[in-house]
Design a protein around this motif. Sequence first.
Motif, PDB file in Angstrom:
ATOM      1  N   THR A 204     -27.494  -5.966  20.543  1.00 36.94           N
ATOM      2  CA  THR A 204     -26.361  -6.439  19.752  1.00 36.94           C
ATOM      3  C   THR A 204     -25.976  -5.375  18.739  1.00 36.94           C
ATOM      4  O   THR A 204     -26.855  -4.776  18.092  1.00 36.94           O
ATOM      5  N   TYR A 205     -24.660  -5.150  18.613  1.00 32.15           N
ATOM      6  CA  TYR A 205     -24.146  -4.194  17.626  1.00 32.15           C
ATOM      7  C   TYR A 205     -23.036  -4.864  16.832  1.00 32.15           C
ATOM      8  O   TYR A 205     -22.235  -5.629  17.389  1.00 32.15           O
ATOM      9  N   CYS A 206     -22.983  -4.584  15.555  1.00 31.74           N
ATOM     10  CA  CYS A 206     -21.988  -5.174  14.664  1.00 31.74           C
ATOM     11  C   CYS A 206     -21.085  -4.076  14.118  1.00 31.74           C
ATOM     12  O   CYS A 206     -21.574  -3.075  13.576  1.00 31.74           O
ATOM     13  N   LEU A 207     -19.785  -4.279  14.283  1.00 35.01           N
ATOM     14  CA  LEU A 207     -18.812  -3.312  13.801  1.00 35.01           C
ATOM     15  C   LEU A 207     -18.260  -3.765  12.454  1.00 35.01           C
ATOM     16  O   LEU A 207     -18.058  -4.965  12.230  1.00 35.01           O
ATOM     17  N   GLY A 208     -18.004  -2.827  11.584  1.00 31.31           N
ATOM     18  CA  GLY A 208     -17.488  -3.174  10.274  1.00 31.31           C
ATOM     19  C   GLY A 208     -17.282  -1.931   9.429  1.00 31.31           C
ATOM     20  O   GLY A 208     -17.591  -0.808   9.844  1.00 31.31           O
ATOM     21  N   LEU A 209     -16.746  -2.144   8.236  1.00 32.86           N
ATOM     22  CA  LEU A 209     -16.609  -1.085   7.231  1.00 32.86           C
ATOM     23  C   LEU A 209     -17.713  -1.314   6.209  1.00 32.86           C
ATOM     24  O   LEU A 209     -17.639  -2.231   5.393  1.00 32.86           O
ATOM     25  N   PHE A 210     -18.731  -0.483   6.252  1.00 31.65           N
ATOM     26  CA  PHE A 210     -19.912  -0.670   5.421  1.00 31.65           C
ATOM     27  C   PHE A 210     -19.824   0.260   4.212  1.00 31.65           C
ATOM     28  O   PHE A 210     -20.353   1.370   4.218  1.00 31.65           O
ATOM     29  N   PHE A 211     -19.144  -0.231   3.167  1.00 33.86           N
ATOM     30  CA  PHE A 211     -18.841   0.589   1.999  1.00 33.86           C
ATOM     31  C   PHE A 211     -20.092   1.074   1.284  1.00 33.86           C
ATOM     32  O   PHE A 211     -20.131   2.192   0.784  1.00 33.86           O
ATOM     33  N   ASP A 212     -21.089   0.228   1.181  1.00 30.11           N
ATOM     34  CA  ASP A 212     -22.254   0.530   0.344  1.00 30.11           C
ATOM     35  C   ASP A 212     -23.485   0.910   1.161  1.00 30.11           C
ATOM     36  O   ASP A 212     -24.616   0.807   0.680  1.00 30.11           O
ATOM     37  N   ASP A 213     -23.280   1.367   2.354  1.00 34.57           N
ATOM     38  CA  ASP A 213     -24.389   1.729   3.250  1.00 34.57           C
ATOM     39  C   ASP A 213     -24.853   3.154   2.948  1.00 34.57           C
ATOM     40  O   ASP A 213     -24.659   4.074   3.747  1.00 34.57           O
ATOM     41  N   VAL A 214     -25.463   3.318   1.793  1.00 40.35           N
ATOM     42  CA  VAL A 214     -25.846   4.662   1.320  1.00 40.35           C
ATOM     43  C   VAL A 214     -26.844   5.313   2.267  1.00 40.35           C
ATOM     44  O   VAL A 214     -26.780   6.522   2.530  1.00 40.35           O
ATOM     45  N   GLU A 215     -27.760   4.530   2.801  1.00 38.02           N
ATOM     46  CA  GLU A 215     -28.793   5.084   3.680  1.00 38.02           C
ATOM     47  C   GLU A 215     -28.369   5.122   5.142  1.00 38.02           C
ATOM     48  O   GLU A 215     -29.171   5.474   6.007  1.00 38.02           O
ATOM     49  N   CYS A 216     -27.119   4.736   5.409  1.00 40.31           N
ATOM     50  CA  CYS A 216     -26.584   4.771   6.777  1.00 40.31           C
ATOM     51  C   CYS A 216     -27.474   3.997   7.750  1.00 40.31           C
ATOM     52  O   CYS A 216     -27.933   4.539   8.768  1.00 40.31           O
ATOM     53  N   THR A 217     -27.708   2.759   7.439  1.00 43.04           N
ATOM     54  CA  THR A 217     -28.460   1.907   8.356  1.00 43.04           C
ATOM     55  C   THR A 217     -27.535   1.194   9.335  1.00 43.04           C
ATOM     56  O   THR A 217     -27.934   0.905  10.466  1.00 43.04           O
ATOM     57  N   GLN A 218     -26.285   0.911   8.923  1.00 40.17           N
ATOM     58  CA  GLN A 218     -25.336   0.213   9.784  1.00 40.17           C
ATOM     59  C   GLN A 218     -24.415   1.159  10.532  1.00 40.17           C
ATOM     60  O   GLN A 218     -23.814   0.780  11.536  1.00 40.17           O
ATOM     61  N   GLN A 219     -24.286   2.384  10.046  1.00 45.00           N
ATOM     62  CA  GLN A 219     -23.360   3.359  10.621  1.00 45.00           C
ATOM     63  C   GLN A 219     -23.985   4.741  10.473  1.00 45.00           C
ATOM     64  O   GLN A 219     -24.625   5.030   9.456  1.00 45.00           O
ATOM     65  N   PRO A 220     -23.833   5.611  11.461  1.00 43.50           N
ATOM     66  CA  PRO A 220     -24.466   6.927  11.355  1.00 43.50           C
ATOM     67  C   PRO A 220     -23.766   7.853  10.372  1.00 43.50           C
ATOM     68  O   PRO A 220     -24.375   8.811   9.885  1.00 43.50           O
ATOM     69  N   THR A 221     -22.495   7.584  10.087  1.00 43.43           N
ATOM     70  CA  THR A 221     -21.751   8.404   9.135  1.00 43.43           C
ATOM     71  C   THR A 221     -20.750   7.519   8.415  1.00 43.43           C
ATOM     72  O   THR A 221     -20.289   6.523   8.970  1.00 43.43           O
TER      73      THR A 221
END
Length: 438
Positions: A204-221
């Motif tokens: 399962t993958y979740c798409l979104g705009l991850f504003f506060d994902d400083v450690e890039c856990t939800q998005q690679p960049t």
Amino acid sequence: MDGAAGLDARPDQPADPAPVLAKPEVIASAPTPPPAPNFPPPAEQPTEVGPRGLRYDFNFGARVTLPNRTIGKWLVRLRDLDTGNVLFQSENQGAFVRSSKRFFVRFSVEVFDVDGANPPTSILLHDYDARDREVLIQFPIGTLGDTLGWFPYAARFAAVHGCRLTCAMSGLIIPILKDSYPHIRFLTHDQVIEQKVAETAYATYCLGLFFDDVECTQQPTDFRHVGLHRTAGYILGVDPTEESPRLTLPDESRPIAEPYVCIAVQASTQCKQWNNPNGWHEVISYLKSHGYRVICIDQKAVGGQGIVWTHIPHGAEDQTGDRPLAERARWLRHATGFIGTSSGLAWLAWAAGCPVGLISGFTHPTNEFATPYRVINWHACNSCWNDPRLRFDHKDFLWCPRHAGTPRQFECSKLITAAHVIGVMKSVFERANADGQD
């Protein structure tokens, strides 16, 4: 032994000189679904069954359940097959392991039996392979443009991996996509829960705009670097080259005989609107003087908050209202052009194949789809949305992080002139004339 094809590349022993790059997010005696309030959660237990009670899957990251034992230990290892890095390694007597990364990684899961008296024994070796397996990709609801921009990457993922793909999204968007992609199952979030899709999902993958994902856990960049739509390509690990979705409409006929231009003036925050006070009036006057009917296709004729409200511009014909997206797409399909801001209807126009005059200064041109008719004033403050130092505030309708409360507030679009927009639209009309269109 699962995934035997990869055994030749890795010895049947736990020792590995490669450094461990990261610790897992969780090591516990029982699995806990990750916090994701905007998406249906994964199954409580990993869905794939391995030998000796082991379970694993790739739902919200790689997950492994190791049964409790009193004699001997497990050694579990997560590896990135593409980079060759060992991401995590642990000895334990029973645990739940979940990778910190939730985006696509071609994981390898390795488990060894370490009893001390005998050489470690390989119990499980599984290399990620989604072919003919159930994969769920979840889109947030309430976002038209984001979903249209992201969906082609989900379709690309299905083509690359040969999986049985389910896409969970708003029920308002499904009707314009599903007939063009018969090999993909479309469900709402409620249907995902009702049909217990998570219970059989391999990944399962979740798409979104991850504003506060400083450690890039939800998005690679950070999405602000790569563009709103292309971030989905990075999250899913496919080619991020943009591609518009294919739309199937129940009625493809032209809605009116005369040449016309569609416009959309509303937006969810004031910074997304065209804040030149005379802009729409001058552009509409120009269009009508040159024989074009002007059709406003916003959902609402009036929108805003507090003391700031935007009305349908004078001279535009009212096709607003709670109408199916297919109806708006039909208007866009046959329009000579579309003029609007960085909002969902601009993305719908792009998907419908309509030339898009995109008025925006708060986003950088790389944020949206490519259009030769982009309107931006580089002499004004611009691109705050794509500045990772500035956190967008969804609750602040008058968000302007650099100039709020000053005469320069919203200058990014306030200083876009009607003459600039008209000049861009002249290029649209020239192209239409060259193509023999109205």
